[in-house]
Scaffold this motif. Structure first.
Motif, short mmCIF file in Angstrom:
data_model
loop_
_atom_site.label_atom_id
_atom_site.label_comp_id
_atom_site.label_asym_id
_atom_site.label_seq_id
_atom_site.Cartn_x
_atom_site.Cartn_y
_atom_site.Cartn_z
N VAL A 86 0.83 -1.20 0.00
CA VAL A 86 0.00 0.00 0.00
C VAL A 86 0.87 1.26 0.00
N ALA A 87 2.03 1.18 0.66
CA ALA A 87 2.94 2.34 0.69
C ALA A 87 3.69 2.48 -0.64
N LEU A 88 4.01 1.35 -1.27
CA LEU A 88 4.77 1.42 -2.53
C LEU A 88 3.89 1.87 -3.71
N ALA A 89 2.60 1.54 -3.65
CA ALA A 89 1.71 1.80 -4.80
C ALA A 89 1.80 3.25 -5.30
N PRO A 90 1.68 4.25 -4.41
CA PRO A 90 1.78 5.64 -4.92
C PRO A 90 3.22 6.06 -5.23
N LEU A 91 4.21 5.36 -4.66
CA LEU A 91 5.61 5.72 -4.94
C LEU A 91 6.04 5.27 -6.33
N MET A 92 5.42 4.18 -6.80
CA MET A 92 5.73 3.63 -8.13
C MET A 92 4.43 3.49 -8.91
#
Ligand code: SAM
Length: 260
Positions: A86-92
């Motif tokens: 969930v944290a990576l989704a908006p980062l990548m």
């Protein structure tokens, strides 16, 4: 059986549109699903009666799967409750990210979490690039991924299996590292984090001894934004933080295969 694991006989038979429907580039097909491989095995939670998530068990395998505009490139092995995903989704936002989890109820939880986030952010299309799959990553990775497909693999707070006779259940080993090497693209990075020093040393030893990997320098580790996320956004990372424990991080780069 209640411990059924469903997996494609070949990566080409994996219908990723079930997990990432927004990336499908063709229409749903009239298709008889291919017979999935099934493995009946003990769940890691002894005695717990679990079945495959309803939404996934039947449909992820097809003789003629829908095509996506891109492939999964990032995998979180043993993703637990999905904090990292969930944290990576908006980062990548342009990368397809996949969590792999063996426990059915935990996989279902993450699936529901992603569904809820997609609904909440339906105006921005956020979280369309993240998915979760029930799988035993110790067994079927090459069934899901082509050679060289992944650019990042996260192994966050894996179960330590302290006793020597249980070490074979650790998800880092010489044999499994060869599977990680197979599914990873040269230049790709394996991220590891644990609060158990002995397990950290075990992972460092097994990856550095493997001819397909080299350890990433401290400087690069410090500058990699994914490292901070892995430390603070995983559920286990948060727990270790609360208990003021140590977090041991090590990254390993997939080396190019030697020329023959
Ligand atoms: N990575 C998460 C985090 O950092 O919060 C969860 C860590 S938890 C200690 C380890 C997770 O790995 C559990 O959810 C467990 O069910 C899962 N797991 C253990 N063996 C596995 C396997 N062979 N394949 C897939 N998942 C596995």
């Amino acid at each position: 059986s209640d411990h059924r694991l469903v997996y494609p006989p070949h990566p080409d038979m994996m219908d990723w549109s079930v997990l990432y429907p927004d990336y499908a580039v063709d229409e749903p097909k009239e298709d008889t699903p291919a017979p999935a491989q099934e493995s009946s095995e003990q769940s890691v939670q002894e005695g717990q009666q679990e079945t495959s998530p309803e939404s996934q068990s039947q449909s992820i395998v097809s003789l003629n799967p829908r095509k996506l505009s891109k492939q999964v490139e990032v995998a979180d092995i043993g993703c637990g409750f999905g904090g990292l995903l969930v944290a990576l989704a908006p980062l990548m936002p342009d990368t397809l990210i996949l969590g792999l989890e063996i426990r059915v109820s935990v996989t279902q939880f993450v699936e529901d979490r992603i569904k809820a986030l997609r609904l909440k952010h339906k105006d921005t299309q956020a979280y369309r690039n993240v998915g979760v799959l029930r799988a035993n990553t110790m067994k079927f990775l090459p069934n899901f991924f082509h050679k060289g497909q992944l650019t990042k693999i996260f192994i966050c707070f894996p179960d330590p299996h302290f006793k020597a006779r249980k070490h074979k259940q650790r998800i880092v080993s010489t044999t499994l590292n060869s599977e990680y090497a197979y599914v990873m693209r040269p230049g790709g990075v394996v991220y590891t984090i644990t609060d158990v020093l002995d397990l950290h040393e075990w992972m460092v030893q097994h990856f550095t001894a493997h001819p397909s990997f080299e350890r990433v320098s401290e400087e690069e580790v410090e500058n990699d934004p994914c490292v901070g996320v892995m430390k603070t956004e995983t559920e286990e990372g948060k727990k270790v933080e609360r208990n003021k424990g140590n977090k041991y991080v090590a990254l390993f780069r997939r080396l190019p295969d030697p020329e023959w």
